[in-house]
Design a protein around this motif. Structure first.
Motif, PDB file in Angstrom:
ATOM      1  N   ILE A  44      44.564  33.185  86.488  1.00  0.00           N
ATOM      2  CA  ILE A  44      43.672  32.130  86.943  1.00  0.00           C
ATOM      3  C   ILE A  44      42.711  31.765  85.814  1.00  0.00           C
ATOM      4  CG2 ILE A  44      43.821  32.839  89.346  1.00  0.00           C
ATOM      5  CD1 ILE A  44      41.065  34.143  89.050  1.00  0.00           C
ATOM      6  N   GLU A  45      42.100  30.608  85.951  1.00  0.00           N
ATOM      7  CA  GLU A  45      41.110  30.198  84.958  1.00  0.00           C
ATOM      8  C   GLU A  45      39.782  30.890  85.253  1.00  0.00           C
ATOM      9  OE1 GLU A  45      38.854  26.103  83.516  1.00  0.00           O
ATOM     10  OE2 GLU A  45      40.943  26.007  84.223  1.00  0.00           O
ATOM     11  N   SER A  46      39.141  31.370  84.205  1.00  0.00           N
ATOM     12  CA  SER A  46      37.859  32.043  84.372  1.00  0.00           C
ATOM     13  C   SER A  46      36.780  31.031  84.775  1.00  0.00           C
ATOM     14  CB  SER A  46      37.449  32.737  83.077  1.00  0.00           C
ATOM     15  OG  SER A  46      36.131  33.226  83.176  1.00  0.00           O
ATOM     16  N   PRO A  47      35.933  31.409  85.723  1.00  0.00           N
ATOM     17  CA  PRO A  47      34.849  30.495  86.118  1.00  0.00           C
ATOM     18  C   PRO A  47      33.659  30.526  85.167  1.00  0.00           C
ATOM     19  CG  PRO A  47      34.761  32.472  87.448  1.00  0.00           C
ATOM     20  CD  PRO A  47      35.985  32.605  86.581  1.00  0.00           C
ATOM     21  N   GLY A  48      33.782  31.248  84.043  1.00  0.00           N
ATOM     22  CA  GLY A  48      32.679  31.306  83.092  1.00  0.00           C
ATOM     23  C   GLY A  48      31.703  32.418  83.410  1.00  0.00           C
ATOM     24  N   LEU A  49      32.209  33.638  83.487  1.00  0.00           N
ATOM     25  CA  LEU A  49      31.372  34.779  83.830  1.00  0.00           C
ATOM     26  C   LEU A  49      30.553  35.230  82.629  1.00  0.00           C
ATOM     27  CD1 LEU A  49      34.033  36.805  85.828  1.00  0.00           C
ATOM     28  CD2 LEU A  49      32.148  35.482  86.773  1.00  0.00           C
ATOM     29  N   ILE A  64      34.368  38.060  91.590  1.00  0.00           N
ATOM     30  CA  ILE A  64      34.554  36.699  92.088  1.00  0.00           C
ATOM     31  C   ILE A  64      35.389  36.737  93.358  1.00  0.00           C
ATOM     32  CG2 ILE A  64      34.366  35.634  89.806  1.00  0.00           C
ATOM     33  CD1 ILE A  64      37.415  35.421  89.740  1.00  0.00           C
ATOM     34  N   PRO A  65      35.183  35.777  94.273  1.00  0.00           N
ATOM     35  CA  PRO A  65      36.026  35.722  95.472  1.00  0.00           C
ATOM     36  C   PRO A  65      37.401  35.151  95.123  1.00  0.00           C
ATOM     37  CG  PRO A  65      34.460  33.905  95.476  1.00  0.00           C
ATOM     38  CD  PRO A  65      34.131  34.742  94.275  1.00  0.00           C
ATOM     39  N   VAL A  70      37.418  40.438  96.945  1.00  0.00           N
ATOM     40  CA  VAL A  70      36.329  40.434  95.972  1.00  0.00           C
ATOM     41  C   VAL A  70      36.903  41.064  94.705  1.00  0.00           C
ATOM     42  CG1 VAL A  70      34.023  41.247  95.414  1.00  0.00           C
ATOM     43  CG2 VAL A  70      34.576  40.604  97.762  1.00  0.00           C
ATOM     44  N   LEU A  71      37.148  40.224  93.693  1.00  0.00           N
ATOM     45  CA  LEU A  71      37.883  40.650  92.497  1.00  0.00           C
ATOM     46  C   LEU A  71      36.915  41.075  91.398  1.00  0.00           C
ATOM     47  CD1 LEU A  71      40.730  40.744  91.069  1.00  0.00           C
ATOM     48  CD2 LEU A  71      40.131  38.491  90.142  1.00  0.00           C
ATOM     49  N   PRO A  72      36.877  42.376  91.047  1.00  0.00           N
ATOM     50  CA  PRO A  72      36.082  42.786  89.893  1.00  0.00           C
ATOM     51  C   PRO A  72      36.768  42.328  88.609  1.00  0.00           C
ATOM     52  CG  PRO A  72      37.288  44.665  90.764  1.00  0.00           C
ATOM     53  CD  PRO A  72      37.555  43.516  91.695  1.00  0.00           C
ATOM     54  N   VAL A  73      35.973  41.851  87.651  1.00  0.00           N
ATOM     55  CA  VAL A  73      36.518  41.322  86.399  1.00  0.00           C
ATOM     56  C   VAL A  73      35.968  42.124  85.225  1.00  0.00           C
ATOM     57  CG1 VAL A  73      36.746  39.300  84.916  1.00  0.00           C
ATOM     58  CG2 VAL A  73      36.724  39.022  87.404  1.00  0.00           C
ATOM     59  N   ARG A 100      44.852  49.157  93.385  1.00  0.00           N
ATOM     60  CA  ARG A 100      43.628  48.421  93.127  1.00  0.00           C
ATOM     61  C   ARG A 100      43.959  47.064  92.521  1.00  0.00           C
ATOM     62  NH1 ARG A 100      42.273  53.492  93.541  1.00  0.00           N
ATOM     63  NH2 ARG A 100      40.114  54.216  93.741  1.00  0.00           N
ATOM     64  N   THR A 101      43.197  46.051  92.916  1.00  0.00           N
ATOM     65  CA  THR A 101      43.340  44.716  92.352  1.00  0.00           C
ATOM     66  C   THR A 101      42.162  44.489  91.408  1.00  0.00           C
ATOM     67  OG1 THR A 101      44.392  43.956  94.391  1.00  0.00           O
ATOM     68  CG2 THR A 101      43.608  42.265  92.866  1.00  0.00           C
ATOM     69  N   THR A 102      42.471  44.162  90.145  1.00  0.00           N
ATOM     70  CA  THR A 102      41.450  44.044  89.105  1.00  0.00           C
ATOM     71  C   THR A 102      41.748  42.828  88.254  1.00  0.00           C
ATOM     72  OG1 THR A 102      41.387  46.475  89.029  1.00  0.00           O
ATOM     73  CG2 THR A 102      40.248  45.292  87.259  1.00  0.00           C
ATOM     74  N   GLY A 103      40.702  42.144  87.807  1.00  0.00           N
ATOM     75  CA  GLY A 103      40.858  41.031  86.881  1.00  0.00           C
ATOM     76  C   GLY A 103      40.463  41.431  85.470  1.00  0.00           C
ATOM     77  N   PHE A 104      41.231  40.963  84.491  1.00  0.00           N
ATOM     78  CA  PHE A 104      40.954  41.247  83.082  1.00  0.00           C
ATOM     79  C   PHE A 104      40.792  39.920  82.342  1.00  0.00           C
ATOM     80  CE2 PHE A 104      43.108  45.026  84.615  1.00  0.00           C
ATOM     81  CZ  PHE A 104      42.350  46.052  84.067  1.00  0.00           C
ATOM     82  N   LEU A 105      39.631  39.751  81.732  1.00  0.00           N
ATOM     83  CA  LEU A 105      39.316  38.516  81.017  1.00  0.00           C
ATOM     84  C   LEU A 105      39.934  38.528  79.629  1.00  0.00           C
ATOM     85  CD1 LEU A 105      37.588  35.863  80.863  1.00  0.00           C
ATOM     86  CD2 LEU A 105      35.776  37.293  79.863  1.00  0.00           C
ATOM     87  N   ALA A 106      40.610  37.430  79.258  1.00  0.00           N
ATOM     88  CA  ALA A 106      41.168  37.258  77.916  1.00  0.00           C
ATOM     89  C   ALA A 106      41.058  35.780  77.550  1.00  0.00           C
ATOM     90  CB  ALA A 106      42.618  37.726  77.872  1.00  0.00           C
TER      91      ALA A 106
END
Length: 305
Positions: A44-49, A64-65, A70-73, A100-106
């Motif tokens: 997904i596109e990052s919302p600018g965290l 983020i929802p 509730v997805l930890p990034v 576990r569901t986790t988001g990784f920013l790249a």
């Protein structure tokens, strides 16, 4: 799913890798990484965290929802201690493993590659032995390498609950276990836990090395093989399938111990003949499962009194 389709997918020693990158700036360029597509739910596109003051780790970017979750990034660049030049339209890899569901920013995603595990080179042993190493393999393409990331190491170090649980009760009988695991941190955790339960432990870093150990006539056959699934050179499915096809090894019970074992994917282990499958969050149950499978196999032996 028809049995033929399962065997075509499982035990072929292949995987699909999603290639992504972190932009380190004009002087350093892109740093390229990869993870198994089986761990990725979506991109997904990052919302600018932005980094969260007082976060438990500097890489935590908040949550983020996402469709009821509730997805930890986590910021991979911060975890890897490399610079990242912020850009528009950065991405989040939404992953699911270890329950576990986790988001990784790249910075961005490049391609998906279908490769053979034989093409994945293990990291140099000196690098693999470093406590901080989180690279489990290298894929050589025409003009670059893709570094396979050990995302499990990140989650394990941020979430102590995954390695918690009651300690195993040592048994009087000494048993032998062959542990096959490419992640250094998981290899050590497995060794410590099984040695506490009075197992004599032999270690292998991938399926090919494990098979060489099993076929060495000068070594005692282990009472059980405990194998990860994702490994350079030979994966755990192919190792299991090869063991069960070898008349000298087929009676040895094999446990697949992986973050990729889910209700949806459990049929893959069954297809190659695994005697047991356990997810890494069920770490505390491993010694008891191993002892149970060994006892069950011994009761079925023709010479069992």
């Amino acid at each position: 799913m028809p049995q033929a389709d399962i065997l075509l997918e499982t035990g072929t020693n292949e995987l699909e890798v999603i290639e992504f990158f972190i932009d380190e700036g004009p002087e350093r360029g892109h740093c390229t990484f990869g993870i198994n597509v089986a761990k990725v739910l979506e991109v997904i596109e990052s919302p600018g965290l932005a980094p969260q003051p007082g976060a438990p780790h500097p890489c935590f970017m908040g949550a983020i929802p996402l469709r009821g979750l509730v997805l930890p990034v986590l910021d991979l660049a911060v975890w890897l201690d490399i610079p990242r030049v912020p850009r528009k339209n950065e991405i989040i890899l939404v992953t699911r493993f270890n329950e576990r569901t986790t988001g990784f920013l790249a910075t961005g995603v490049t391609l998906i590659h279908r490769v053979h595990w034989r093409e994945v080179e293990p990291p140099h042993q000196a690098l693999a032995n470093l406590a901080g190493n989180c690279i489990t393999g290298l894929i050589r393409l025409e003009n670059r390498f893709i570094q396979l990331l050990d995302l499990e190491k990140i989650i394990l170090e941020l979430d102590a609950d995954l390695s918690a649980g009651p300690r195993p009760v040592p048994q009087d009988r000494r048993l032998r276990a062959l542990i096959v695991e490419d992640s250094g941190v998981m290899r050590q955790m497995l060794r410590d836990r099984l040695e506490e339960a009075n197992f004599e432990v032999t270690l292998a870093r991938n399926g090919q090395q494990a098979l060489d150990i099993l076929r060495d006539s000068g070594l005692a056959t282990p009472d059980i093989v405990i194998s990860d699934i994702e490994m350079p050179l030979m994966d755990g499915y192919t190792l299991t399938k090869t063991i069960k096809a070898d008349p000298h090894l087929a009676a040895t019970p094999v446990v697949l111990f992986s973050s990729l074992i889910t209700d949806e994917l459990r049929h893959r282990g069954v297809a190659v003949g695994a005697d047991g499958q356990i997810t890494k969050p069920q770490f505390a149950n491993l010694a008891d499962l191993a002892r149970s499978l060994i006892a069950s196999h011994e009761r079925r032996r023709p010479d069992h009194a």
